[in-house]
Design an enzyme around this catalytic site. Structure first.
Site, short mmCIF file in Angstrom:
data_model
loop_
_atom_site.label_atom_id
_atom_site.label_comp_id
_atom_site.label_asym_id
_atom_site.label_seq_id
_atom_site.Cartn_x
_atom_site.Cartn_y
_atom_site.Cartn_z
CB CYS A 184 12.05 -35.12 -1.64
SG CYS A 184 12.59 -35.68 -0.02
CG ASN A 244 3.47 4.60 11.90
OD1 ASN A 244 4.53 4.13 11.50
ND2 ASN A 244 2.40 4.69 11.13
CB CYS A 289 4.72 4.74 7.66
SG CYS A 289 3.51 4.69 6.37
CG ASN A 327 -0.26 0.54 2.45
OD1 ASN A 327 -0.26 1.73 2.70
ND2 ASN A 327 0.35 -0.35 3.22
CG ASN A 357 4.85 -0.22 9.93
OD1 ASN A 357 4.22 -0.38 8.89
ND2 ASN A 357 4.66 0.82 10.73
CB CYS A 384 4.26 -36.35 -9.88
SG CYS A 384 5.15 -35.82 -8.40
CB CYS A 390 4.64 -42.68 -4.49
SG CYS A 390 5.55 -42.10 -5.93
#
Lengths: 442, 454
Positions: free
Chosen positions: A387, A136, A139, A77, A204, A350, A347
């Site tokens: 793995c 704060n 920021c 942001n 933060n 793949c 298994c």
């Protein structure tokens, strides 16, 4: 036995340890009122500053990284602190605290390093009935260019100075919110501690560019062809935050400085992890922004269910329990040997574990010719866990400790006695000291 | 001529396992996780609106996604005490899943039914709690109420009233609870004694006392119940099997489906034909067709007098039946059943069609040879044995007990829920929804009575 979620943080009580972090969700009375109705334990009001209030961009304020299933993994942001007059915020805070006396209400502040301002504003905040002040110092955009936010938080001497200033001008507990955009978080925490902070909250947002629009050739979010760095949050930052919380929690010199944990918390498990690493409570923002205040149900019910299963009655039963088990690498037991095992019945063939191990690790996984499934050759397996990470099937590959016998890879007998790097013969410190010869070689 | 008899088979556990287990659809741990992650966690979610019992579907799925299946189940039970049964029998493709916002996306809707099944399978039914709600705990005295019938609707009413702190007497005609859930639903849907375990749990609430072998007209009188209890809930179901009213209906080999399923579920021996015809178009027709096919019938034909769109059985159920080799025929009206060797030997149909919205006969009669016919054309409320004592109790045009939107009958202090009530749908989940309505109406009534007494 019903677990009790009630929480105490630097003398501030709340019915549960879940506070909304200082951010858009806590920007105004209407939101905070809804949050408290939904069941949130506390709120850190969106950072207030001096008048005239800041101005936000009128284009997109947020950028995001979506993972599988369009789920937001990371969020960035460029919004600034409250863009409403200080007086309006303080009036609403007063009204909300009156309406919700049993909830924690903290006011986040960001003022320049000018004593007159602190001396004027902090007493006004105290008059609202708020339970504490959060500084704060994190920021990373917009405010930092004005010498505030992370510009303060990144300089330990400024952290100490501003904390001291705050403490001098209020009797309310002062929580210093730390920026992760530093080399070593413990320096910031030590500075806050030295300045008299009652607690720290972290992390933060992380300074970030979340992506680049390749047509406009500009960072996103893009405002009229330009973008800027913003603050990164959401699930993706949790590992960074967990480490920083742990670093402070296990640092003896920081004298058990209370911690409010922040960073990517979306469910009870995330919260429990922060608390196990020493956070007394947690603050949440992104998850609420993505799903609404109703996630509090899942947080409280999920936490209670887990606590009940574990036999924890109070939060204090598990807060900090993982801290003694966080150590430096050199204290890990090098005599601990584990190997991967593939459950051939699970298994699916793949081959991802094989190719990952073959190309990038230790060539320890081979195909079973008859079945098309895979198996681990223990004599090559270093137990790295890659793995397990790539296997798409739950509980198909697991790591198992070799308790005794011989490690087929090294041919050495398993030593049941733990030994770490400090004791290892390969450690240069454990080798006979050889003084370098001063004589020139010819 | 010697009578031939059909082979009798007892549906015991090993047979259930061999024949029926493979019909069961369940999610593995990883599938459950992956599917739960697919849920968008909608706000004001359409799936919740589509569930007659308002289960917090996104809420329970979220609990699954964070690894707490038992908590997911608790959330389900909060809204629907028969969450386990419903997860097995609900036609979700016409309820929650049809409303899922991912319905038209690749991958289709979130499999809510299977996720609910997964959650309920991970829940210890024996741990169901009995917390009193504040609402009624505030009452000065705890009234005693009666529930007639321990089927899905009656059990739910009893459980919810007991949870609200009332003493509940339940009267059940049979010697075990569950009603149609126990006796009228195919065995393959309720493997592992799911329905019985759930029923025992609900009724084991300390404030519930069940009296078995008592029915209206046999040991129970409604006027007397009204006198003795502060409120009475009728949840008697439909006991009378509808008949075809055609010649040959009483021949050996012509069987009412529901009592047959009940017998099968009680693990009593039942005859299994080789050439079987099922008359009807609802879930029961499908249930019996699939079971009889799996128990060894050579061919099984469902004959329904209307078209597919009018069938009560869900599309999913119809497909399941076809997958098991059951044939489904539409637009066939049974006309007569003929005898052969002392039992049914053939059945004659008149083909039909729809003309101007009316079902009309059309075409040549057809006759099929058959050795067993199941009649699954619905049930009716039996009132002859008991209604004389309460002539004020009104019935609707179908002979069901007339109720208003609060499940109240025309007689003050009497509610009716489930299949016997005029406003109820015929699914288990509708029975639960009904029960919830009746319970809140009753509690509101009792509370206002209490207040006016003070």
């Amino acid at each position: 036995m019903t677990p009790d979620l009630s929480s105490e943080f630097v003398g501030i009580y709340s019915p549960n340890p879940f506070w909304l972090a200082s951010a858009p969700p806590t920007d105004r009375a209407v939101n905070v009122d809804r949050a408290f109705k939904a069941g949130w334990g506390g709120v850190v009001w969106k950072t207030v500053g001096v008048d005239p209030a800041v101005i936000n961009v009128n284009g997109p304020r947020y950028g995001f990284w979506q993972g599988d299933n369009h789920r937001v993994q990371g969020f960035n942001n460029i919004e600034l602190i409250s863009d409403r007059p200080l007086g309006t915020n303080l009036e609403e805070i007063t009204e909300i605290k009156k309406r919700w006396p049993d909830r924690a209400l903290i006011v986040s502040v960001m003022f320049p390093l000018d004593e007159a301002i602190w001396a004027e504003c902090l007493p006004r905040i105290a008059l609202t009935g708020a339970d504490g002040i959060e500084l704060n110092l994190g920021c990373p955009h917009g405010m930092s260019e004005r010498g505030m936010g992370s510009a303060m938080g990144q300089a330990p001497d400024l952290v100490e100075a501003v904390t001291r200033l705050a403490k001098k001008n209020t009797s309310l507990p002062v929580i210093v919110k730390l920026t992760p955009n530093v080399t070593d978080i413990t320096w910031s925490a030590a500075a806050a501690f030295a300045g008299g902070a009652d607690a720290v909250s972290l992390i933060n947002t992380i300074n970030s560019i979340i992506g680049v629009d390749l047509d406009q050739m500009a960072p996103v979010p893009t405002i009229d062809g330009r973008g800027t760095h913003g603050g990164y949050c959401g699930p993706a930052v949790k590992p960074v935050a967990l480490n920083m919380v742990a670093e402070i929690a296990r640092n003896e010199r920081l004298g058990h400085l209370p911690i409010s944990g922040i960073g990517g918390i979306g469910n009870w498990r995330d919260a429990a992890e922060f608390m196990a690493l020493g956070a007394t409570n947690v603050q949440i923002c992104t998850a609420a922004m993505l799903y609404g205040f109703r996630i509090i149900d899942d947080l409280t019910e999920g936490m209670k269910t887990w606590m009940k299963g574990k036999g924890y009655r109070y939060l204090t039963d598990f807060v900090g329990q993982a801290v003694p088990h966080v150590s430096n690498w050199n204290m890990l037991n090098l005599n601990y040997v584990s190997k991967a095992f593939i459950d051939v019945n699970r298994c699916v063939g793949c081959g991802r574990c094989h190719i990952a191990c073959e190309d990038t690790s230790h060539q320890a996984i081979e195909k079973i010719v008859d079945t098309g499934r895979y198996q681990v050759r223990s004599e090559d397996c270093v137990g790295c866990n890659l793995c397990v990470a790539v296997c798409p099937v739950t509980e198909c590959i697991h790591m198992e400790r070799l308790e005794s016998g011989v490690d087929p890879r090294t041919g050495l007998a398993i030593n049941p006695e733990p030994a770490n790097w400090m004791q290892h013969p390969n450690n240069p410190l454990n080798q006979p000291v050889v003084k370098p010869s001063l004589e020139k070689k010819d | 001529m010697s009578n031939t008899t059909l082979i009798e088979i007892t549906l015991d556990e090993p047979l259930l396992e061999v024949k029926f287990r493979r019909l069961e659809k369940r999610l593995s741990d990883e599938s459950a996780y992956i599917e739960s992650e697919r849920c968008y966690y909608c706000y004001d979610a359409p799936c919740v609106s589509a569930c007659p019992t308002d289960i917090d579907i996104p809420g329970f799925i979220r609990a699954l996604a964070v690894g707490q299946a038992a908590r997911a189940a608790e959330r389900i039970i909060q809204a629907n005490p028969l969450g386990a049964s419903c997860s097995r029998v609900c036609p979700v493709e016409t309820l929650c899943e049809q409303a899922c916002v991912r319905m038209h996306e690749a991958g289709g809707p979130v499999p809510i039914g299977l996720l609910q099944r997964y959650a309920m399978d991970h829940f210890d039914l024996d741990s169901m709690k009995s917390a009193e709600s504040v609402e009624i705990a505030a009452l000065h005295a705890k009234p005693k109420v009666a529930v007639v019938g321990a089927g899905p609707a009656g059990m739910t009413v009893a459980y919810l009233l007991a949870q609200a702190g009332l003493m509940v007497d339940v009267y059940e005609a049979q010697n075990l609870p569950g009603g149609l859930n126990e006796s009228g639903i195919a065995a393959y849907k309720m493997l592992d004694d799911a329905a019985q375990r759930e029923a025992n749990n609900l009724l084991s609430h300390p404030k519930i006392h069940v009296h078995y072998g008592k029915a209206l007209g046999s040991g129970l009188s409604l006027p007397k119940l009204r006198e003795e209890y502060s409120g009475v809930v009728l949840a008697v179901g439909l006991q009378k099997q509808r008949q075809l009213h055609i010649p040959g209906e009483d021949l050996p080999g012509v069987v009412s489906a529901v009592p047959y399923i009940a017998k099968m579920r009680r693990k009593e021996p039942v005859p299994v034909g080789k050439h079987v015809v099922v008359i009807g178009g609802g879930m029961t027709a499908i249930d019996i067709a699939i079971q009889i096919r799996l128990l060894g019938a050579d061919d099984v034909h469902i004959a329904y007098r209307r078209g597919e769109e009018a069938m009560g059985a869900s599309t999913y159920e119809q497909q399941l039946a076809r997958d098991q080799g059951v044939f489904i025929h539409h637009y066939l009206r049974p006309v007569a059943i003929y005898e052969k060797n002392g039992q049914c030997g053939s059945i004659q149909f008149q083909p039909t069609h729809i003309l101007d919205g009316q079902l009309q006969d059309q075409g040549e009669m057809v006759t099929w040879s058959v050795d067993q016919v199941f009649v699954a054309v619905g049930q009716q409320l039996e009132t002859e044995s008991w209604i004389a004592g309460t002539p004020e109790l009104q019935l609707d045009s179908r002979g069901k007990i007339l109720v208003d939107e609060f499940a109240q009958t025309s007689l003050a202090g009497i509610w009716a829920v489930g299949d016997c009530a005029s406003l109820s749908g015929d699914l288990t989940v509708h029975a639960v929804a009904d029960a919830k309505i009746a319970v809140s109406s009753m509690i509101a009534d009792l509370a206002s009575d209490m207040r006016s007494c003070v």
